[in-house]
Design an enzyme around this catalytic site. Sequence first.
Site, PDB file in Angstrom:
ATOM      1  N   LYS A   1     -10.970  -1.014  -1.428  1.00 47.60           N
ATOM      2  CA  LYS A   1     -10.631  -2.182  -0.083  1.00 47.60           C
ATOM      3  C   LYS A   1     -11.753  -1.924   0.688  1.00 47.60           C
ATOM      4  CE  LYS A   1      -5.754  -0.809  -0.674  1.00 47.60           C
ATOM      5  NZ  LYS A   1      -4.663  -0.313  -0.315  1.00 47.60           N
TER       6      LYS A   1
ATOM      7  N   ASP B   1       0.818  -1.229   0.191  1.00 46.56           N
ATOM      8  CA  ASP B   1      -0.002   0.094  -0.038  1.00 46.56           C
ATOM      9  C   ASP B   1       1.202   1.122  -0.002  1.00 46.56           C
ATOM     10  OD1 ASP B   1      -2.337   1.711   0.305  1.00 46.56           O
ATOM     11  OD2 ASP B   1      -1.703   1.909   2.384  1.00 46.56           O
ATOM     12  N   LEU B   2       0.447   2.396  -0.392  1.00 46.28           N
ATOM     13  CA  LEU B   2       1.282   3.489  -0.364  1.00 46.28           C
ATOM     14  C   LEU B   2       1.162   4.418   0.654  1.00 46.28           C
ATOM     15  CD1 LEU B   2       3.388   5.065  -2.351  1.00 46.28           C
ATOM     16  CD2 LEU B   2       1.445   6.226  -3.196  1.00 46.28           C
ATOM     17  N   ASP B   3      -0.171   4.875   0.844  1.00 42.75           N
ATOM     18  CA  ASP B   3      -0.442   6.031   1.785  1.00 42.75           C
ATOM     19  C   ASP B   3      -0.212   5.342   3.204  1.00 42.75           C
ATOM     20  OD1 ASP B   3      -0.848   8.085  -0.013  1.00 42.75           O
ATOM     21  OD2 ASP B   3      -2.661   7.158  -0.468  1.00 42.75           O
TER      22      ASP B   3
ATOM     23  N   GLU C   1       0.104  -3.350   4.765  1.00 42.60           N
ATOM     24  CA  GLU C   1      -0.757  -2.332   4.927  1.00 42.60           C
ATOM     25  C   GLU C   1      -1.025  -1.894   6.310  1.00 42.60           C
ATOM     26  OE1 GLU C   1      -3.375  -0.941   4.128  1.00 42.60           O
ATOM     27  OE2 GLU C   1      -3.878  -1.347   1.979  1.00 42.60           O
ATOM     28  N   ASP C   2      -1.294  -0.448   6.089  1.00 43.96           N
ATOM     29  CA  ASP C   2      -1.813   0.408   7.266  1.00 43.96           C
ATOM     30  C   ASP C   2      -3.273   0.544   7.935  1.00 43.96           C
ATOM     31  OD1 ASP C   2      -2.095   2.295   5.354  1.00 43.96           O
ATOM     32  OD2 ASP C   2      -1.987   3.763   6.714  1.00 43.96           O
TER      33      ASP C   2
ATOM     34  N   SER D   1      -2.743   0.558  -4.531  1.00 48.32           N
ATOM     35  CA  SER D   1      -3.275   1.740  -3.593  1.00 48.32           C
ATOM     36  C   SER D   1      -4.504   2.111  -4.414  1.00 48.32           C
ATOM     37  CB  SER D   1      -2.209   3.067  -3.782  1.00 48.32           C
ATOM     38  OG  SER D   1      -2.796   4.055  -3.458  1.00 48.32           O
ATOM     39  N   ALA D   2      -5.398   2.647  -3.455  1.00 48.29           N
ATOM     40  CA  ALA D   2      -6.743   3.087  -3.724  1.00 48.29           C
ATOM     41  C   ALA D   2      -6.725   4.584  -4.420  1.00 48.29           C
ATOM     42  CB  ALA D   2      -7.584   2.975  -2.505  1.00 48.29           C
TER      43      ALA D   2
ATOM     44  N   THR E   1       1.285  10.257   3.610  1.00 47.98           N
ATOM     45  CA  THR E   1       0.432  11.196   3.053  1.00 47.98           C
ATOM     46  C   THR E   1      -0.743  11.375   3.762  1.00 47.98           C
ATOM     47  OG1 THR E   1      -0.170   9.301   1.577  1.00 47.98           O
ATOM     48  CG2 THR E   1       1.242  11.065   0.625  1.00 47.98           C
TER      49      THR E   1
ATOM     50  N   LYS F   1      -8.747   6.050   6.520  1.00 46.81           N
ATOM     51  CA  LYS F   1      -7.692   5.645   6.208  1.00 46.81           C
ATOM     52  C   LYS F   1      -7.833   4.393   4.844  1.00 46.81           C
ATOM     53  CE  LYS F   1      -4.490   7.349   9.262  1.00 46.81           C
ATOM     54  NZ  LYS F   1      -3.347   7.106  10.605  1.00 46.81           N
TER      55      LYS F   1
HETATM   56  C1  BG6 Z   1      -5.992   5.618   0.076  1.00 44.17           C
HETATM   57  C2  BG6 Z   1      -5.588   6.465   1.151  1.00 44.17           C
HETATM   58  O1  BG6 Z   1      -4.706   5.285  -0.157  1.00 44.17           O
HETATM   59  O2  BG6 Z   1      -6.314   6.438  -1.266  1.00 44.17           O
HETATM   60  C3  BG6 Z   1      -7.394   7.245   1.299  1.00 44.17           C
HETATM   61  O3  BG6 Z   1      -5.490   5.874   2.485  1.00 44.17           O
HETATM   62  C4  BG6 Z   1      -7.538   7.946   0.182  1.00 44.17           C
HETATM   63  O4  BG6 Z   1      -7.260   8.107   2.567  1.00 44.17           O
HETATM   64  C5  BG6 Z   1      -7.623   7.108  -1.047  1.00 44.17           C
HETATM   65  O5  BG6 Z   1      -8.799   8.263   0.467  1.00 44.17           O
HETATM   66  C6  BG6 Z   1      -7.857   7.866  -2.421  1.00 44.17           C
HETATM   67  O6  BG6 Z   1      -6.978   8.597  -2.691  1.00 44.17           O
HETATM   68  P1  BG6 Z   1      -7.108   9.737  -3.664  1.00 44.17           P
HETATM   69  O7  BG6 Z   1      -5.650  10.425  -3.717  1.00 44.17           O
HETATM   70  O8  BG6 Z   1      -7.481   9.176  -5.092  1.00 44.17           O
HETATM   71  O9  BG6 Z   1      -8.395  10.756  -3.170  1.00 44.17           O
HETATM   72 MG    MG Z   2      -2.721   2.937   3.664  1.00 48.04          MG
END
Ligand code: BG6
Ligand code: MG
Length: 215
Positions: A145, A9-11, A169-170, A114-115, A17, A45
């Site tokens: 997710k 996962d990235l964030d 994953e966090d 990542s989402a 972030t 998150k």
């Molecule tokens: C996830 C974050 O990686 O991405 C969420 O943990 C975030 O907080 C989601 O809402 C979507 O991100 P973005 O950048 O497309 O708005």
């Molecule tokens: Mg995350």
Amino acid sequence: MELKGCIFDLDGVIVDTAKYHYLAWKRLAQELGFDFSEEQNEALKGVSRMASLEILLAAGGIKKSEDEKTILATRKNSWYVDYISRMTPEEILPGSIILLQNLRENGILTAIGSASKNAGMILDRIGLTKMFDAIVDGYKITRAKPDPEVFLRGAKELGLEPKYCIVFEDAVAGVEAALDAGMICVGIGDKNRLGKAHLVVSDLRGITIEQLTKL
Ligand code: BG6
Ligand code: MG
């Protein structure tokens, strides 16, 4: 397990972030006339942008039409993009680079799952794009997710069966997604929140391949 691929996962795993997401959501809440606490932000998150907006609006007791929601989400995202466009490699979380190098030197494939639709931009800003064999972001998936789609797609792009993959994953929803995908999961953060993961650590520092293959 026989380890062939790691999906990150990235964030919250490679970069923090979450603080920028929080600043942008809080700013939107304030514009709408209510306060949004860091504790309330925990529920956002790992959750997709639109689902996050729904949670925020519910917290403020506010109802909006679908068109208005699109405008609000776009506004939040433009602030968020403004914050992340100033990110530097110094914001890479401790242990990330060493682990990625170690995995790649040992022939273990690496992917991002990542989402976020901003994942590509963040990876560019921090200079890590080349460290991943596959990047699955919010543009490539249709189900957020805890649906396992993002990690299954990651394994597919790596050409691996899920059983050979470990997810880092966090977020609670992310741990659920990884387990549902039939993968081993390492939780990054609080044991009480991420207890369903096979292993929970506070960050990526000191993680060894030997330790991972024992999971
Ligand atoms: C996830 C974050 O990686 O991405 C969420 O943990 C975030 O907080 C989601 O809402 C979507 O991100 P973005 O950048 O497309 O708005
Ligand atoms: Mg995350």
